[in-house]
Motif scaffolding. Structure first.
Motif, PDB file in Angstrom:
ATOM      1  N   GLN A   1      39.664  30.360  35.962  1.00 31.57           N
ATOM      2  CA  GLN A   1      39.535  29.957  37.372  1.00 31.57           C
ATOM      3  C   GLN A   1      40.899  30.079  38.029  1.00 31.57           C
ATOM      4  O   GLN A   1      41.801  29.311  37.719  1.00 31.57           O
ATOM      5  CB  GLN A   1      39.098  28.486  37.482  1.00 31.57           C
ATOM      6  CG  GLN A   1      37.724  28.185  36.931  1.00 31.57           C
ATOM      7  CD  GLN A   1      36.618  28.597  37.890  1.00 31.57           C
ATOM      8  OE1 GLN A   1      36.877  29.117  38.968  1.00 31.57           O
ATOM      9  NE2 GLN A   1      35.381  28.393  37.469  1.00 31.57           N
TER      10      GLN A   1
ATOM     11  N   ASN B   1      41.867  37.457  42.452  1.00 29.70           N
ATOM     12  CA  ASN B   1      40.918  37.578  41.339  1.00 29.70           C
ATOM     13  C   ASN B   1      41.532  38.427  40.238  1.00 29.70           C
ATOM     14  O   ASN B   1      42.467  39.198  40.459  1.00 29.70           O
ATOM     15  CB  ASN B   1      39.559  38.118  41.807  1.00 29.70           C
ATOM     16  CG  ASN B   1      39.626  39.589  42.140  1.00 29.70           C
ATOM     17  OD1 ASN B   1      39.832  40.419  41.263  1.00 29.70           O
ATOM     18  ND2 ASN B   1      39.457  39.910  43.426  1.00 29.70           N
ATOM     19  N   TRP B   2      40.990  38.252  39.037  1.00 26.42           N
ATOM     20  CA  TRP B   2      41.610  38.835  37.850  1.00 26.42           C
ATOM     21  C   TRP B   2      41.673  40.358  37.910  1.00 26.42           C
ATOM     22  O   TRP B   2      42.621  40.970  37.416  1.00 26.42           O
ATOM     23  CB  TRP B   2      40.909  38.359  36.581  1.00 26.42           C
ATOM     24  CG  TRP B   2      41.537  37.109  36.048  1.00 26.42           C
ATOM     25  CD1 TRP B   2      40.985  35.864  35.998  1.00 26.42           C
ATOM     26  CD2 TRP B   2      42.868  36.980  35.522  1.00 26.42           C
ATOM     27  NE1 TRP B   2      41.889  34.972  35.477  1.00 26.42           N
ATOM     28  CE2 TRP B   2      43.051  35.622  35.174  1.00 26.42           C
ATOM     29  CE3 TRP B   2      43.917  37.864  35.324  1.00 26.42           C
ATOM     30  CZ2 TRP B   2      44.246  35.145  34.626  1.00 26.42           C
ATOM     31  CZ3 TRP B   2      45.110  37.390  34.783  1.00 26.42           C
ATOM     32  CH2 TRP B   2      45.258  36.052  34.450  1.00 26.42           C
ATOM     33  N   ASP B   3      40.655  40.990  38.523  1.00 25.84           N
ATOM     34  CA  ASP B   3      40.676  42.461  38.570  1.00 25.84           C
ATOM     35  C   ASP B   3      41.885  42.966  39.364  1.00 25.84           C
ATOM     36  O   ASP B   3      42.429  44.023  39.088  1.00 25.84           O
ATOM     37  CB  ASP B   3      39.371  42.987  39.176  1.00 25.84           C
ATOM     38  CG  ASP B   3      38.197  42.721  38.250  1.00 25.84           C
ATOM     39  OD1 ASP B   3      38.427  42.586  37.045  1.00 25.84           O
ATOM     40  OD2 ASP B   3      37.058  42.628  38.741  1.00 25.84           O
TER      41      ASP B   3
ATOM     42  N   LEU C   1      38.013  37.154  32.535  1.00 22.53           N
ATOM     43  CA  LEU C   1      36.787  37.679  33.160  1.00 22.53           C
ATOM     44  C   LEU C   1      36.258  38.877  32.367  1.00 22.53           C
ATOM     45  O   LEU C   1      35.044  39.038  32.172  1.00 22.53           O
ATOM     46  CB  LEU C   1      37.113  38.101  34.604  1.00 22.53           C
ATOM     47  CG  LEU C   1      35.964  38.389  35.534  1.00 22.53           C
ATOM     48  CD1 LEU C   1      35.075  37.164  35.701  1.00 22.53           C
ATOM     49  CD2 LEU C   1      36.504  38.823  36.911  1.00 22.53           C
TER      50      LEU C   1
END
Ligand SMILES: Cc1cc2nc3c(=O)[nH]c(=O)nc-3n(C[C@H](O)[C@H](O)[C@H](O)COP(=O)(O)OP(=O)(O)OC[C@H]3O[C@@H](n4cnc5c(N)ncnc54)[C@H](O)[C@@H]3O)c2cc1C
Length: 538
Positions: A424, A429-431, A465
């Motif tokens: 989280q 975001n992780w991408d 993720l």
């Protein structure tokens, strides 16, 4: 019509399948990926580089399973990790630990003669406690809680079995003698105060503390982390206690050997098939529906997927009792682990231990990057607020330094297990951020081995993720559910249901979502099969 469909060909699913087939059950294993093994896989990510994409070391695998499945005959071989760890320091010194106690003491005495004296006593204490607790891994936990009949109605036979198991556990704990208070602290308490009591040198404490946080979203000062310290003395892969090892050919060789053994016992395995729904008629299993629309009839299902996937995705809402559904929805999947697999043109050349032409002792063990306890705590502090650590803690292994089959001559694989990378994120975001974070990790290693960044040929960055997407691990949690005290033993996956059964007749859990949890152990699959066989062929 199958006797059992197993959802997932993780190593636990394969162990379970093998046990059932040996007793004459007709078993089908369905795996959504194109390869077997779950988190125990080898993939040729780049020509000539065979990478253990997820898990990378073995120790906890039960010797009984090795024997029952005749894994050696199917190509499974452990290459001992010796030395076990190398921690480069920032002041030109380093700490190398291995199976030889005298050498360990010599190494530790560079930093503290008191710690060198204490170390064998510490190891003996851990070992004694681990030996007493190890049998519990192979037992179905007894139900110790007075849960009401509305939670689960339990028959006389189970009550009798539970009483017997609880008695045996009590007897086994007697062997702890006067170490019981220490054992309780190890099972439930934080690692750091324990290490602080035993030792004074930071590099030793930090090396041991990283063992305590692997796969957790906790700092060593948090309750529950001490339990993980026990893991480094548990298990005996390759024949010696506590000696973690590499699997020749990568971790996938274990998954492959298990699949070959299961097939030889009559198990059918289909890969590239996703189960979309578990079909239930009248509170009893009737089949599974696949993503292709096909349905397969079966009298029972054992799920190797985690509890969230099994109960909240594959079963229509409202099918399970409300109390059970609520308990499942409370399971903690918090995670901050990341895996980065790197192909390099040469070995890391550590400033404090130069030499990178041929593999040296410092290349063969687990290399701990992040050598002080304060750094580990601060790395956690960032993640607590949803930010990847500024100074990540990295456990690096170089399997190709031990196993020459994994990479082209002269080239190597760096396997980086990184913390803390919170699933989280507070923002972004992780991408979008994972490649930048991977750069941070490589630069962190360069503080100790400056040649690493320029030696990188390829890299695979698996954010939490990605771990969820690729391996179907909810929240990216590598253990199919966090392992704090309240999610262990008779409370795993939820209180009252730790015997691999579920409220649906004929539906079982056989993966690490159940007791004893994560790690390449095979105990979950073996224990689940024992309970299924006890219920009888459906
Ligand atoms: C990055 C990483 C590093 C790790 N490092 C180590 C290590 O070095 N040593 C160690 O001991 N442990 C390690 N672990 C933990 C260990 O690998 C796992 O606990 C263990 O492999 C879990 O095995 P399992 O069989 O229970 O489940 P899994 O390996 O998770 O297998 C579950 C399988 O079910 C399949 N599946 C899920 N849903 C469906 C569906 N709907 N239909 C069909 N198939 C489905 C999945 O694709 C998967 O193959 C690591 C884990 C990760 C992720």
């Amino acid at each position: 019509m199958y006797d059992c469909v197993i959802i997932g060909a993780g190593h636990n699913g394969l162990v379970c399948a093998h046990q059932l087939a040996k007793q004459g059950w007709k078993v089908l294993v369905l795996e959504r990926r194109d390869l077997v093994g779950g988190a125990c896989v080898t993939e040729e990510l780049w020509p000539g580089f065979k990478v253990s994409t997820a898990s990378y070391l073995v120790s906890l695998l039960l010797p009984e399973i090795e024997e029952e499945m005749q894994l050696a005959r199917h190509g499974y071989r452990v290459l001992p990790r010796n030395p076990s760890s190398f921690t480069p320091g920032t002041d030109g010194r380093s700490l190398l630990l291995g199976p030889d106690l005298k050498q360990n003491q010599q190494q530790i005495s560079q930093f503290s003669t008191r710690d060198a004296e204490q170390f064998p006593r510490y190891e003996a204490m851990l070992q004694k406690i681990a030996e007493c607790l190890e049998p519990a891994l192979m037992q179905t936990p007894p139900d110790l809680l007075p849960l009401p009949a509305s939670w689960r109605s339990v028959g006389f036979r189970k009550k009798f079995r539970d009483t017997k198991t609880a008695y045996h556990l009590h007897q086994s704990l007697k062997h702890l003698g006067e170490t019981i208070p220490e054992a309780i602290e190890l099972l439930t308490g934080p690692a750091l105060p324990i290490l602080n009591r035993w030792f004074e040198s930071d590099i030793l404490k930090a090396t041991l503390a990283t063992d305590a946080i692997i796969g957790t979203f906790q700092p060593p000062s948090a309750p529950g982390t001490a339990y993980v310290l026990l893991h480094h003395v548990m298990g005996s892969a390759g024949g010696a206690r506590g000696v973690w090892g590499y699997v020749e050919g990568g971790m996938g060789a274990l998954g492959q050997a298990m699949a070959a053994s299961a097939k030889a016992a009559g198990v059918e395995i289909r890969t590239g098939i996703t189960v979309e729904e578990i079909l239930i008629s009248g509170q009893q299993i009737s089949g599974v529906r696949l993503s292709t629309g096909e349905t397969i009839a079966t009298r029972s299902v054992a799920s190797n997927a985690d509890a969230h996937v099994t109960f909240e995705k594959l079963i229509p809402a409202g099918t399970l009792p409300e109390t059970f559904e609520k308990a499942v929805s409370r399971i903690d999947y918090s995670s901050a682990s990341m895996k980065i697999n790197v192909a390099v043109s040469e070995l890391p050349d550590f400033t404090c231990q130069p030499g990178s032409q041929e593999p040296q002792p410092q290349h063969r063990g687990t290399i701990h990057i992040g050598a002080t306890c304060e750094e580990i705590e601060r790395a956690y502090d960032d993640a607590k607020y949803g930010k990847p650590s500024q100074k990540p803690i990295i456990e690096m292994t170089i399997p190709s330094a031990v196993d020459t089959t994994l990479a082209p001559p002269g080239q190597h694989i760096l396997s980086l297990f990184v913390q803390y990378a919170p699933y989280q994120l507070a923002s972004g975001n992780w991408d979008e951020i994972k490649e930048d974070f991977a750069d941070r990790c490589i630069n962190r290693i360069a503080e100790f081995a400056p040649n690493v960044p320029a030696s990188v040929l390829h890299r695979q960055v698996l954010s939490p993720l990605d771990l969820e997407r690729i391996f179907s691990l909810t929240g990216g949690n590598i253990f199919q559910g966090a392992m704090p005290t309240h999610q262990l033993y008779n409370m795993r996956p939820v209180p009252g249901w730790s015997d691999y059964r579920t409220p649906i007749k004929g539906l079982y859990l056989c993966g690490s979502a159940a007791h004893p949890g994560g790690g390449v152990m095979g105990a979950c699959g073996r224990n689940a099969a024992r309970e299924m066989l006890r219920d009888g062929r459906p």
